[in-house]
Structures are given as C-alpha cells and as structure tokens.
Design an enzyme around this catalytic site. Structure first.
Site, PDB file in Angstrom:
ATOM      1  N   GLU A  66       0.838  -1.203   0.000  1.00  0.00           N
ATOM      2  CA  GLU A  66       0.000   0.000   0.000  1.00  0.00           C
ATOM      3  C   GLU A  66       0.871   1.251   0.000  1.00  0.00           C
ATOM      4  O   GLU A  66       2.071   1.176   0.300  1.00  0.00           O
ATOM      5  CB  GLU A  66      -0.936  -0.001   1.222  1.00  0.00           C
ATOM      6  CG  GLU A  66      -2.038  -1.043   1.097  1.00  0.00           C
ATOM      7  CD  GLU A  66      -3.058  -0.993   2.221  1.00  0.00           C
ATOM      8  OE1 GLU A  66      -2.785  -0.374   3.258  1.00  0.00           O
ATOM      9  OE2 GLU A  66      -4.136  -1.596   2.042  1.00  0.00           O
ATOM     10  N   HIS A  73      -9.171  10.167   3.012  1.00  0.00           N
ATOM     11  CA  HIS A  73      -8.770   9.115   2.077  1.00  0.00           C
ATOM     12  C   HIS A  73      -8.892   9.702   0.678  1.00  0.00           C
ATOM     13  O   HIS A  73      -9.912  10.307   0.350  1.00  0.00           O
ATOM     14  CB  HIS A  73      -9.659   7.880   2.225  1.00  0.00           C
ATOM     15  CG  HIS A  73      -9.067   6.672   1.568  1.00  0.00           C
ATOM     16  ND1 HIS A  73      -8.994   6.539   0.202  1.00  0.00           N
ATOM     17  CD2 HIS A  73      -8.480   5.576   2.084  1.00  0.00           C
ATOM     18  CE1 HIS A  73      -8.398   5.390  -0.073  1.00  0.00           C
ATOM     19  NE2 HIS A  73      -8.071   4.785   1.038  1.00  0.00           N
ATOM     20  N   ARG A  98      -1.094   9.293   1.728  1.00  0.00           N
ATOM     21  CA  ARG A  98      -2.467   9.742   1.478  1.00  0.00           C
ATOM     22  C   ARG A  98      -2.633  11.252   1.451  1.00  0.00           C
ATOM     23  O   ARG A  98      -3.400  11.770   0.644  1.00  0.00           O
ATOM     24  CB  ARG A  98      -3.366   9.214   2.590  1.00  0.00           C
ATOM     25  CG  ARG A  98      -3.609   7.772   2.436  1.00  0.00           C
ATOM     26  CD  ARG A  98      -4.506   7.261   3.495  1.00  0.00           C
ATOM     27  NE  ARG A  98      -4.709   5.855   3.223  1.00  0.00           N
ATOM     28  CZ  ARG A  98      -5.281   5.009   4.030  1.00  0.00           C
ATOM     29  NH1 ARG A  98      -5.728   5.426   5.186  1.00  0.00           N
ATOM     30  NH2 ARG A  98      -5.423   3.765   3.695  1.00  0.00           N
ATOM     31  N   HIS A 141     -11.572  10.183   6.671  1.00  0.00           N
ATOM     32  CA  HIS A 141     -11.373   8.744   6.775  1.00  0.00           C
ATOM     33  C   HIS A 141     -10.868   8.284   8.137  1.00  0.00           C
ATOM     34  O   HIS A 141     -11.344   7.302   8.679  1.00  0.00           O
ATOM     35  CB  HIS A 141     -10.369   8.343   5.693  1.00  0.00           C
ATOM     36  CG  HIS A 141     -10.149   6.876   5.584  1.00  0.00           C
ATOM     37  ND1 HIS A 141     -11.169   5.993   5.365  1.00  0.00           N
ATOM     38  CD2 HIS A 141      -9.006   6.140   5.648  1.00  0.00           C
ATOM     39  CE1 HIS A 141     -10.681   4.759   5.299  1.00  0.00           C
ATOM     40  NE2 HIS A 141      -9.378   4.824   5.487  1.00  0.00           N
ATOM     41  N   ARG A 161      -1.361   9.175   9.440  1.00  0.00           N
ATOM     42  CA  ARG A 161      -1.305   7.718   9.638  1.00  0.00           C
ATOM     43  C   ARG A 161      -0.852   7.012   8.362  1.00  0.00           C
ATOM     44  O   ARG A 161      -1.341   7.293   7.266  1.00  0.00           O
ATOM     45  CB  ARG A 161      -2.693   7.212  10.006  1.00  0.00           C
ATOM     46  CG  ARG A 161      -2.784   5.707  10.090  1.00  0.00           C
ATOM     47  CD  ARG A 161      -4.213   5.253  10.240  1.00  0.00           C
ATOM     48  NE  ARG A 161      -4.969   5.440   9.024  1.00  0.00           N
ATOM     49  CZ  ARG A 161      -5.676   4.486   8.402  1.00  0.00           C
ATOM     50  NH1 ARG A 161      -5.706   3.271   8.893  1.00  0.00           N
ATOM     51  NH2 ARG A 161      -6.340   4.743   7.318  1.00  0.00           N
TER      52      ARG A 161
HETATM   53  C1  LIG Z   1     -13.866   2.300   4.959  1.00  0.00           C
HETATM   54  C2  LIG Z   1     -12.705   2.112   5.881  1.00  0.00           C
HETATM   55  C3  LIG Z   1     -11.612   1.351   5.483  1.00  0.00           C
HETATM   56  C4  LIG Z   1     -10.528   1.178   6.345  1.00  0.00           C
HETATM   57  N1  LIG Z   1      -9.491   0.375   5.962  1.00  0.00           N
HETATM   58  C5  LIG Z   1      -8.500   0.120   6.843  1.00  0.00           C
HETATM   59  C6  LIG Z   1      -7.467  -0.815   6.536  1.00  0.00           C
HETATM   60  O1  LIG Z   1      -7.475  -1.426   5.481  1.00  0.00           O
HETATM   61  N2  LIG Z   1      -6.492  -1.021   7.468  1.00  0.00           N
HETATM   62  C7  LIG Z   1      -6.467  -0.371   8.670  1.00  0.00           C
HETATM   63  O2  LIG Z   1      -5.553  -0.591   9.472  1.00  0.00           O
HETATM   64  N3  LIG Z   1      -7.437   0.509   8.983  1.00  0.00           N
HETATM   65  C8  LIG Z   1      -8.449   0.749   8.115  1.00  0.00           C
HETATM   66  N4  LIG Z   1      -9.440   1.627   8.459  1.00  0.00           N
HETATM   67  C9  LIG Z   1      -9.415   2.220   9.788  1.00  0.00           C
HETATM   68  C10 LIG Z   1      -9.805   1.155  10.810  1.00  0.00           C
HETATM   69  O3  LIG Z   1     -10.890   0.409  10.315  1.00  0.00           O
HETATM   70  C11 LIG Z   1     -10.201   1.775  12.122  1.00  0.00           C
HETATM   71  O4  LIG Z   1      -9.274   2.715  12.538  1.00  0.00           O
HETATM   72  C12 LIG Z   1     -10.298   0.709  13.202  1.00  0.00           C
HETATM   73  O5  LIG Z   1     -11.136  -0.321  12.761  1.00  0.00           O
HETATM   74  C13 LIG Z   1     -10.823   1.316  14.476  1.00  0.00           C
HETATM   75  O6  LIG Z   1     -11.155   0.296  15.358  1.00  0.00           O
HETATM   76  P1  LIG Z   1     -11.768   0.674  16.759  1.00  0.00           P
HETATM   77  O7  LIG Z   1     -12.087  -0.598  17.440  1.00  0.00           O
HETATM   78  O8  LIG Z   1     -10.891   1.637  17.436  1.00  0.00           O
HETATM   79  O9  LIG Z   1     -13.112   1.493  16.398  1.00  0.00           O
HETATM   80  P2  LIG Z   1     -14.384   1.024  15.572  1.00  0.00           P
HETATM   81  O10 LIG Z   1     -14.114  -0.191  14.788  1.00  0.00           O
HETATM   82  O11 LIG Z   1     -14.903   2.193  14.855  1.00  0.00           O
HETATM   83  O12 LIG Z   1     -15.414   0.631  16.729  1.00  0.00           O
HETATM   84  C14 LIG Z   1     -15.992   1.629  17.527  1.00  0.00           C
HETATM   85  C15 LIG Z   1     -17.175   1.009  18.253  1.00  0.00           C
HETATM   86  O13 LIG Z   1     -17.654   1.906  19.241  1.00  0.00           O
HETATM   87  C16 LIG Z   1     -19.068   1.970  19.174  1.00  0.00           C
HETATM   88  N5  LIG Z   1     -19.484   3.243  19.742  1.00  0.00           N
HETATM   89  C17 LIG Z   1     -19.172   4.488  19.332  1.00  0.00           C
HETATM   90  N6  LIG Z   1     -19.741   5.399  20.146  1.00  0.00           N
HETATM   91  C18 LIG Z   1     -20.413   4.710  21.089  1.00  0.00           C
HETATM   92  C19 LIG Z   1     -21.216   5.080  22.205  1.00  0.00           C
HETATM   93  N7  LIG Z   1     -21.465   6.359  22.513  1.00  0.00           N
HETATM   94  N8  LIG Z   1     -21.763   4.100  22.965  1.00  0.00           N
HETATM   95  C20 LIG Z   1     -21.580   2.793  22.672  1.00  0.00           C
HETATM   96  N9  LIG Z   1     -20.841   2.383  21.612  1.00  0.00           N
HETATM   97  C21 LIG Z   1     -20.258   3.332  20.852  1.00  0.00           C
HETATM   98  C22 LIG Z   1     -19.348   1.813  17.690  1.00  0.00           C
HETATM   99  O14 LIG Z   1     -20.693   1.483  17.468  1.00  0.00           O
HETATM  100  C23 LIG Z   1     -18.355   0.708  17.351  1.00  0.00           C
HETATM  101  O15 LIG Z   1     -18.866  -0.541  17.749  1.00  0.00           O
HETATM  102  C24 LIG Z   1     -10.531   1.813   7.600  1.00  0.00           C
HETATM  103  C25 LIG Z   1     -11.623   2.580   8.000  1.00  0.00           C
HETATM  104  C26 LIG Z   1     -12.714   2.727   7.155  1.00  0.00           C
HETATM  105  C27 LIG Z   1     -13.881   3.545   7.598  1.00  0.00           C
END
Ligand SMILES: Cc1cc2nc3c(=O)[nH]c(=O)nc-3n(C[C@H](O)[C@H](O)[C@H](O)COP(=O)(O)OP(=O)(O)OC[C@H]3O[C@@H](n4cnc5c(N)ncnc54)[C@H](O)[C@@H]3O)c2cc1C
Length: 537
Positions: free
Chosen positions: A113, A239, A289, A350, A385
């Site tokens: 990437e 992104h 990016r 993003h 990032r």
């Molecule tokens: C389209 C897309 C593609 C991506 N591709 C990549 C990739 O290829 N590689 C990579 O490393 N990263 C990628 N990312 C970034 C990566 O997906 C995220 O940074 C990572 O998944 C974040 O994980 P997390 O567990 O911190 O948060 P999240 O996976 O966003 O989980 C947050 C959780 O908190 C919950 N929540 C939020 N607020 C509240 C509240 N008030 N009360 C209760 N629950 C709540 C949400 O419902 C969710 O369940 C991508 C992101 C997107 C959007």
C-alpha cells in the site's frame, strides 16, 4: 437499573472486542455498543493490517515508513514498540479464528500500500475488517464471562464529578458510564472497576466520509467532558479515493476504493485524461495519502471538476477480480465495471489521528480509564497515519493495556455512591428536526472550512458557526429527554470545536494539516497540540 462489571468496554470494533477477550480471562466484562455489534469502522476496513511478516522485510523499514508518514510528530518509541509487537498480535488474531489470504506457497499473501516500502499488508480479500470483526464477535459470543449489550449508547463517563466533588485533573478517577438503553429510553448506570474506551473515530463530523454513521467521536467527546487530555485533533486523514456517485446511498457513508487499487497499479487521471500524480510527487500514485488527497483536491479546484478518475482497467481482469471482488461487485451494481472502466473518485474524511492521549499501555490521564484504537492519540501516527497501521495499533494496544488494567481492577472497588441519572425537569421536545438540521449544518461547515486545505479566516469563520451550534445544542440537551441523536450532535459539536481549536493553534503546515497562509512546516512547532484539562474545567 444498575449493572456492575469488572471491566466495562465501550465499543465493539477490533479494539474493544480484542480487549474484552483478553480481560474476560480475569473477570466479568460488559461490552456496550450503540447499534448492532458489527457496526463499526473495523467492519468496513478493506486493505488489511500492516506487519513485518515476510522474512525479507525488516522492522527498521516499517518503523521508517511510519515515521516518514507521521511528518515529525510520531513518538519513535511507540512506533518501534507497535511495529515489533505487531506480528505476534496478528498470529493471536488468527488463533481467535481470523482467516487471511494465502499465496501459492501457503504463506500469508502480503499486499503493498501507499507509503510502505515492502509488501506487508495481511488481508482477507478486500474485506479484511469484516473478517476480523466476524472472528472476534464469534469468540466474544462464546465467552461465558462477556455480556454484549447492543443498542446501548454510552452518554457520559462517571468520575468524581457525578459525586459532586471537584478534584484536580490529576486526581480524576473513572467509575464506569451512564448508558442509554435504546429499547427502553432509560439511562442506566454501568459501574466498573476499569473502563476501556474503544469508541472509534469521528469521520462523521465531515459531510463526505468513509466512516459509518456510528463514527461520531463519542469516546473523544466523553473523555474531553470528563477532563481527560485530548491531543492532535487537527490531523484528520482524508482518504484520497472514495467513490463519487452523488445519488448513490451507502448508508450515510462514502464507499471506499482501497489504497490497494493504487498499490496494484491503479492510475489517477483528471477528467481531461491526464495522469497528474507525477507532477506532485516522485512516488506518483503511491505517495502517502495526504499528498495524494491534496493533489486530487488541487486538480478538482483548478479545473472546476467534481471528481477525478482512478483507472486499473489496464491490469488483467482475473487479477482485479481476485484481489477486489467486493469493490468490483459493488461498482457493478452502479454500472461501473472496473476491469474496463475508470472509477470516479473524490477524497473523503477517513481516519481521526488525534484523540484521547494515552501512554504506551493505554492509560489515559484519568485513573481507571484506559483507551485503545482510533479513539486514542498514542503517538503512533503523528501528523499522518500510514495505511493499515490502525488495525495494528488497536490490536497491540488492547494487549498492552491488559496487564495494567487487570492490576487496577484488582486493587479498586466499585464506586457505589454514584447516583442514578437524574431526569427531573427533562421534557419530550417537539422540535427534533432542529437536531437533524444542526447536524447537517455542522458537517457542512467542517467540510467547507476545515477540510483538506485550511486557512486562518476559514477556521475563524468555522469557529463562530460551531459556537452557535454548540450553544443551541447545549440548551436543547439541558431541557430535553435524551436520545442518541441529540447525544451524537452534542458530541459532534465538541469534536468540531476540538478540531478547529487544535487547527488554530498550529500555524504551520504539517502532515494532514495544510494551512494556505502557513504553507511550510515550522520546526519549532514539532509538538502535539494537547488540550490539557485546565482548558475545560
Ligand atoms: C472504509 C474504511 C476502510 C478502512 N481500511 C482500513 C485498513 O485497510 N487497514 C487499517 O488498518 N485501517 C483501516 N481503516 C481504519 C480502521 O478500520 C479503524 O481505525 C479501526 O477499525 C478502528 O477500530 P476501533 O475498534 O478503534 O473502532 P471502531 O471499529 O470504529 O469501533 C468503535 C465502536 O464503538 C461503538 N461506539 C461508538 N460510540 C459509542 C457510544 N457512545 N456508545 C456505545 N458504543 C459506541 C461503535 O458502534 C463501534 O462498535 C478503515 C476505515 C474505514 C472507515
């Protein structure tokens, strides 16, 4: 209603679920999540997870690539720690049941990437996040010590504030959270010895974003209100390539065309058919990016065009189908065959690089409150990032946080004196449409004035408008029976305030933060923009 758990995990993405699985070996765990459990940024991650898994790759190189992308603001110790520990965390994820693509030799197939100097992206087709989420949720549901609460919305963190005590920011402790049960409309008290904030990022503060509608920055806003330290909110990653189809509805988010399409040879052209990246950077389409997003923004503005083209149709169709089956199928439903046609793309918000400040073991500045994943500012990403480093960060930090969290839980009791939520004086409002209007207005302001290219007059204009929306929202919040829509608006207003506030403090251009009136980096500003608790007392 009152609930008591050793560990309260807010969020069911990769950070929350992987921590929950680990913590469940040591006590009872509640995972609360505001919609269905899979709905998260994690679920939409396409490209994969960056890690040094190839014997020919080197930790040094992954560290260097990350530091280069971070534009002088990464913490080198954090980068080295995350990169070094990453491979073990990926193996652990596979032990939990995640399946990743394999090459002909049976070893992991590693993708390339933008910004990476080697093939090091572990992936599951172009739906890595969905596979990670599936595997973790299956394991979580099977664990007797974990209770998963869907449609439960964390409203506020519990600290001495709820006990009516005023303490110095350094003496704050977290006792759990007030949580809105969407089914009953009641606010419940979740008491915990340890609270883990894993509520993800804030892409929804912009009008165009790849993030699902849950990404409203609730975790960062809650921590900020509780007076935790928050940092680097000016660094919002756009992104470069989200699908441009103004009439298509992807559930409130823009559909992402993964970085890996450029990694596999995709070429960017303006609507005149000219390849433009060589004019901006020696790495062409594989530049980081921020550079690619700014180049696209520049082309669109200069030429007055609504999008650019991303074209991979010169590559063999079977290779495209093998690597991007999900993107190909989605595009086909909109009449675009990526094996033959160029794809219309625009940049979209993003990834939130800033967030709740944590140390190398996921401790926030509030005792008993840990955080990991996109909700944090850990020092890994700095001013930008590197692609696929975020799933990695979440996995490593949910592991690093475990030992200190267990030690804290074992030496602290529940705070039973926390009162239940007081609803007296709240009424059912009749003007809910105003909440929706304010949300739309806030996101438009952020898109127009605090996007890829910023300037002092634009930021000042945004600040005035955000202040008004913030005031209106607070008035509404004080007198109304709560629902999640209002809570989200309140959180989005706080996030917008933090982004603009941090952006105004940084009078230079660095990484993702580009100021038209300060176009160069200023070496004297190579530090984090921290909102210290005194700012919010
Ligand atoms: C389209 C897309 C593609 C991506 N591709 C990549 C990739 O290829 N590689 C990579 O490393 N990263 C990628 N990312 C970034 C990566 O997906 C995220 O940074 C990572 O998944 C974040 O994980 P997390 O567990 O911190 O948060 P999240 O996976 O966003 O989980 C947050 C959780 O908190 C919950 N929540 C939020 N607020 C509240 C509240 N008030 N009360 C209760 N629950 C709540 C949400 O419902 C969710 O369940 C991508 C992101 C997107 C959007």
């Amino acid at each position: 209603m009152r609930e008591r758990f050793d560990y309260l995990v807010i969020g069911s993405g990769v950070a929350g679920l992987s921590f929950a699985l680990r913590a469940a070996q040591h006590g009872t765990v509640a995972v609360i999540t505001k919609k269905t459990s899979a709905e998260s940024n994690t679920n939409y991650a396409q490209g994969g997870i960056a890690a040094v898994m190839d014997p020919d790759d080197r930790v040094e190189d992954h560290v260097r690539d990350t530091l280069v992308a971070g534009a002088g603001l990464c913490d080198p110790d954090v980068v080295r720690m995350v990169v070094t520990e990453g491979p073990a965390r990926i193996r652990e994820l596979m032990d939990w049941g995640a399946r990743f693509d394999r090459g002909e030799d049976g070893g992991l197939h590693l993708g390339r990437e933008g910004g990476h100097s080697a093939d090091r992206i572990v992936h599951h087709e172009d739906m890595t996040g969905r596979e990670v989420e599936r595997a973790l949720l299956t394991a979580v549901r099977e664990h007797a010590n974990i209770t998963l609460y869907e449609h439960h919305f964390a409203v506020n963190l519990l600290t001495q504030h709820q006990l009516g005590q005023r303490v110095d920011a350094d003496d704050l402790r977290c006792f759990g959270a007030y949580v809105l049960d969407e089914a009953t409309g009641r606010i419940e008290t979740f008491l915990a010895r340890v609270t883990l904030l894993a509520a993800g990022g804030a892409g929804q503060v912009y009008l165009h974003t790849t993030n699902p509608t849950v990404a409203t920055g609730d975790g960062i806003a809650m921590a900020y209100r509780a007076r935790a330290r928050v940092a680097n909110m000016e660094f919002m990653q756009f992104h470069p390539t989200s699908l441009y189809l103004p009439d298509a509805d992807f559930g409130g988010r823009a559909f992402l065309i993964t970085e890996a399409v450029r990694g596999d040879g995709g070429i960017l052209r303006n609507l005149g058919g000219e390849r433009f990246m060589p004019d901006y950077d020696d790495r062409h389409e594989l530049a980081p990016r921020d550079i690619v997003a700014r180049a696209i923004d520049d082309q669109m503005k200069k030429r007055g065009e609504p999008h650019v083209w991303l074209d991979i149709s010169h590559k063999p169709a079977d290779a495209i189908l093998a690597h991007f089956p999900n993107i190909h199928e989605t595009l086909l439903t909109h009449g675009i065959d990526m094996t033959r046609d160029p794809i219309p793309v625009v940049p979209a918000a993003h990834y939130t690089c800033g967030g709740v400040l944590v140390d190398m073991e996921g401790r926030t500045s509030i005792a008993g409150l840990f955080a990991c994943g996109e909700v944090t500012c850990s020092g890994l990403h700095g001013a930008n990032r590197l692609a696929s480093n975020s799933l990695l960060e979440a996995l490593v930090y949910s592991w690093r946080a475990l030992d200190p969290a267990v030690a804290y839980a074992q030496s602290h009791e529940y705070e039973d004196a926390i009162p239940d939520w007081d609803e007296t004086g709240a009424e059912n409002a009749t003007e809910w449409v105003l909440v929706r209007h304010n949300r739309q207005e806030l996101r438009t302001v952020m898109q127009n004035y605090v996007g890829i290219v910023r300037s002092t007059p634009r930021l000042e204009r945004a600040a005035r408008r955000i202040e008004l929306i913030h005031r209106e929202t607070e008035e509404f919040y004080q007198r109304t029976t709560l629902n999640s829509e209002l809570c989200e608006l309140r959180n989005l207003a706080a996030i917008a305030h933090l982004i603009v506030g941090c952006a105004m403090r940084r009078t230079e251009s660095r990484g993702l933060h580009f100021m038209a009136d300060y176009p160069d980096p200023d070496p004297s500003q190579a530090y984090d923009t921290v909102y210290a608790p005194a700012d919010v007392a």
